[in-house]
Structures are given as structure tokens and as C-alpha cells.
Motif scaffolding. Structure first.
Motif, short mmCIF file in Angstrom:
data_model
loop_
_atom_site.label_atom_id
_atom_site.label_comp_id
_atom_site.label_asym_id
_atom_site.label_seq_id
_atom_site.Cartn_x
_atom_site.Cartn_y
_atom_site.Cartn_z
N ILE A 253 35.98 41.23 26.63
CA ILE A 253 36.93 42.67 26.61
C ILE A 253 36.45 43.66 27.80
O ILE A 253 37.16 44.21 28.20
N ASN A 254 34.99 43.45 27.79
CA ASN A 254 34.52 44.57 28.46
C ASN A 254 34.25 44.13 29.93
O ASN A 254 33.88 44.82 30.91
N ALA A 255 34.64 42.86 30.31
CA ALA A 255 34.60 42.35 31.75
C ALA A 255 35.54 43.12 32.73
O ALA A 255 36.63 43.22 32.31
N THR A 256 35.24 43.36 33.80
CA THR A 256 35.83 44.08 34.83
C THR A 256 35.83 43.29 36.17
O THR A 256 35.02 42.50 36.43
N LYS A 257 36.87 43.68 36.79
CA LYS A 257 37.07 42.91 38.08
C LYS A 257 37.32 43.88 39.15
O LYS A 257 38.21 44.89 38.85
N THR A 258 36.90 43.82 40.25
CA THR A 258 37.13 44.62 41.57
C THR A 258 38.37 44.18 42.32
O THR A 258 38.43 42.93 42.63
N VAL A 259 39.45 45.11 42.38
CA VAL A 259 40.66 44.55 42.88
C VAL A 259 41.10 45.79 43.95
O VAL A 259 40.67 46.89 43.95
N ARG A 260 41.92 45.26 44.85
CA ARG A 260 42.40 46.21 46.01
C ARG A 260 43.61 46.87 45.39
O ARG A 260 44.28 46.65 44.87
N LEU A 261 43.41 48.35 45.52
CA LEU A 261 44.56 49.20 45.16
C LEU A 261 45.48 50.01 46.12
O LEU A 261 46.46 49.87 46.25
N ASP B 110 46.27 50.88 50.44
CA ASP B 110 45.93 50.82 51.59
C ASP B 110 45.49 51.66 52.37
O ASP B 110 45.47 53.05 51.87
N PHE B 111 45.06 51.46 53.69
CA PHE B 111 44.44 52.36 54.43
C PHE B 111 45.44 53.51 54.92
O PHE B 111 44.98 54.83 54.79
N PRO B 112 46.52 53.36 55.23
CA PRO B 112 47.54 54.53 55.50
C PRO B 112 47.70 55.56 54.25
O PRO B 112 47.81 56.73 54.50
N VAL B 113 47.75 54.79 52.98
CA VAL B 113 47.91 55.85 51.98
C VAL B 113 46.61 56.71 51.92
O VAL B 113 46.74 58.10 51.65
N ARG B 114 45.49 56.12 51.85
CA ARG B 114 44.24 56.87 51.79
C ARG B 114 44.12 57.89 53.06
O ARG B 114 43.64 59.08 52.85
N LEU B 115 44.50 57.46 53.97
CA LEU B 115 44.28 58.27 55.51
C LEU B 115 45.23 59.59 54.95
O LEU B 115 45.03 60.62 55.52
N PHE B 116 46.56 59.35 54.73
CA PHE B 116 47.55 60.49 54.18
C PHE B 116 46.83 61.32 53.36
O PHE B 116 47.01 62.70 53.50
N ARG C 94 37.21 57.60 43.67
CA ARG C 94 36.58 56.59 44.46
C ARG C 94 37.73 55.34 44.75
O ARG C 94 37.52 55.25 45.97
N ALA C 95 38.65 55.29 44.20
CA ALA C 95 39.75 54.25 44.24
C ALA C 95 40.37 54.88 45.60
O ALA C 95 40.76 53.94 46.68
N MET C 96 40.65 56.16 45.78
CA MET C 96 41.41 56.74 47.09
C MET C 96 40.42 56.78 48.11
O MET C 96 41.04 56.89 49.29
N VAL C 97 39.42 56.58 48.04
CA VAL C 97 38.41 56.73 49.03
C VAL C 97 38.14 55.22 49.85
O VAL C 97 38.32 55.22 50.84
N THR C 98 37.65 54.28 48.79
CA THR C 98 37.38 53.14 49.17
C THR C 98 38.71 51.89 49.36
O THR C 98 38.45 50.85 49.84
#
Length: 247
Positions: free
Chosen positions: A18-26, A28-34, A198-202
Motif C-alpha cells: 500500500i505504501n509502495a511508491t513509484k517515480t513517474v514523469r509528470l 515536460d520541460f516547456p511547461v516547467r520553463l513556462f 518539486r514535481a514542477m522543478v524536476t
């Protein structure tokens, strides 16, 4: 003894799943740059207004306009979770999400993109900063700054006066919207233990394994395409201002 130990081990295993997590891509670079470029542009606009640095204030406004044009375009041709059709939902979904917000867990509240309420917040912010940037093109300040927007010469005095009023009033709505945006990010971080900042940074996000499959369905557009669109938008704003100024 074995009969008592086995249930305990089973329960521990289930808890780990239940507590297991996974790192996923959320994101893209253009959205974060904007996102972070808009933050810098808005802060610069506020600071230069306080310091009466009107020329830099205008440049920040032109950057905001270019960024808004890019985000509108990216909302149609960008990554699947950056498109307006993906995150602008009906009022029933928004209300349902808000009802779950106080007690809901990460599994219920996490989306592979903007959640129903956050999506509309993004739309509101885009509209507000667009209004601010466009009204600044027509605004005229003749008290102590003596600055005219590049399109003032093409508008009547009534239109210029109206745009000036909008420009000075709408900024307060932007402050409120930005405040709500920051509050929401801190709420998710502190209360819901979900680090949206953090998600919006990385661009990466940690989610429960049970919902990770949904993030794998995101179709990411080419970052090169995003940069190209942003450059075109920047050149378009520069050309508009240059032609309007007669240069």
C-alpha cells in the motif's frame, strides 16, 4: 506460534504494498520553463513597479505576453496533460474533487496532470496575466512616470483610460490568484504530503504504485517544438512592439 506469525507477516507485506511508491514523469520541460519564467516575470513586474523602473517593468510585461501566447498554443499542441482538453473539466468534477479534498488520500487526489480544481486555477491565472499584459500595451501613465504603452497611439483617450484602470485593478486579482496558488501548493506539501513544487522543478513525481499506470499514459510532446513555439511567440511580441513604436 506459526499461526500467529503468519498473519503478522501477511499484514506487513500488504502494508508495504500500500505504501509502495513509484517515480513517474509528470511535467515536460516547456511547461516547467513556462511556469518558472512566469514566476520570474511577475516578480520582476511587481518589483520594478515598486521601484518605479518603468522600462524594465514594460520588458517584463512583454515577456509575460510572450509566455501567455506560448501557453495558449501549448494548451492545444503540447503534451497530453498540458492540453486544455485534458484538465478543464465540468463543474460536477470540480465540486466532487473539492468535497474529497479535506479527507481524501493521495490515491484519490493525485492526477497525471492538473486536478479538476487546479486546472481551472491555471486557466484563471492565464486569463488574468493575459489581461494584465494586454492592458499594459494600451496603458498611459502621465503622473510621474510619463510612460505610454506601445499601442496607446492607436487607441482613443477613452480606451486608454479604460485600459489604464484595468491594468491598475487587475493586478490585485493576480495577487489573490497567486496567493491561492501558493497556499494550495503548501497545503498539499504540509497536509497531504504531496510535493507539487518539486514535481514542477524536476518534472518527476512520486506516486503510489497503484495509480502509477495512469501516468504512463501521458504523451509527451517534443521539447524542441515547445522551445520553437516560445521563440516564435517572443519574436511576435517583439515585432508588435517594434512596429508600434515605429522602430
Amino acid at each position: 506460534m506459526s499461526d500467529q506469525t503468519e498473519p503478522t507477516q501477511t499484514t506487513k507485506t500488504e502494508t508495504q504494498k500500500i505504501n509502495a511508491t513509484k517515480t513517474v514523469r509528470l511535467w515536460d520541460f516547456p511547461v516547467r520553463l513556462f511556469h518558472w519564467s512566469l514566476v520570474i516575470a511577475i516578480v520582476t513586474s511587481w518589483w520594478t513597479n515598486q521601484e518605479l523602473m518603468i522600462d524594465i517593468h514594460a520588458l517584463a510585461g512583454y515577456c509575460v505576453l510572450a509566455l501567455v501566447l506560448f501557453r495558449i498554443a501549448w494548451g492545444f499542441v503540447g503534451s497530453s496533460n498540458a492540453r486544455f482538453s485534458n484538465f478543464l473539466t465540468g463543474p460536477r468534477k470540480v465540486f466532487g474533487y473539492l468535497m474529497k479534498l479535506p479527507t481524501g488520500g493521495v490515491t484519490e487526489l493525485t492526477y497525471p496532470g492538473h486536478n479538476p480544481a487546479g486546472g481551472w486555477m491555471v486557466a484563471v491565472l492565464i486569463v488574468l496575466v493575459a489581461v494584465q499584459a494586454i492592458s499594459g500595451l494600451f496603458a498611459s501613465e502621465d503622473t510621474f512616470l510619463f510612460f505610454d504603452g506601445p499601442l496607446v497611439a492607436y487607441a482613443s483617450s477613452d480606451i486608454a483610460r479604460t485600459m489604464n484602470f484595468i491594468h491598475h485593478t487587475n493586478i490585485n486579482l493576480i495577487y489573490i490568484a497567486v496567493g491561492l496558488h501558493v497556499f494550495a501548493a503548501l497545503f498539499y506539501l504540509v497536509v497531504k504530503r504531496e510535493n507539487l513544487i518539486r514535481a514542477m522543478v524536476t518534472g518527476m513525481h512520486h506516486v503510489p504504485e497503484s495509480i502509477a499506470a495512469g501516468f504512463m499514459q501521458i504523451r509527451f510532446a517534443s521539447p524542441v517544438l515547445g522551445i520553437a513555439i516560445l521563440v516564435v511567440c517572443g519574436l511576435a511580441v517583439w515585432a508588435l512592439v517594434a512596429v508600434a513604436r515605429g522602430g
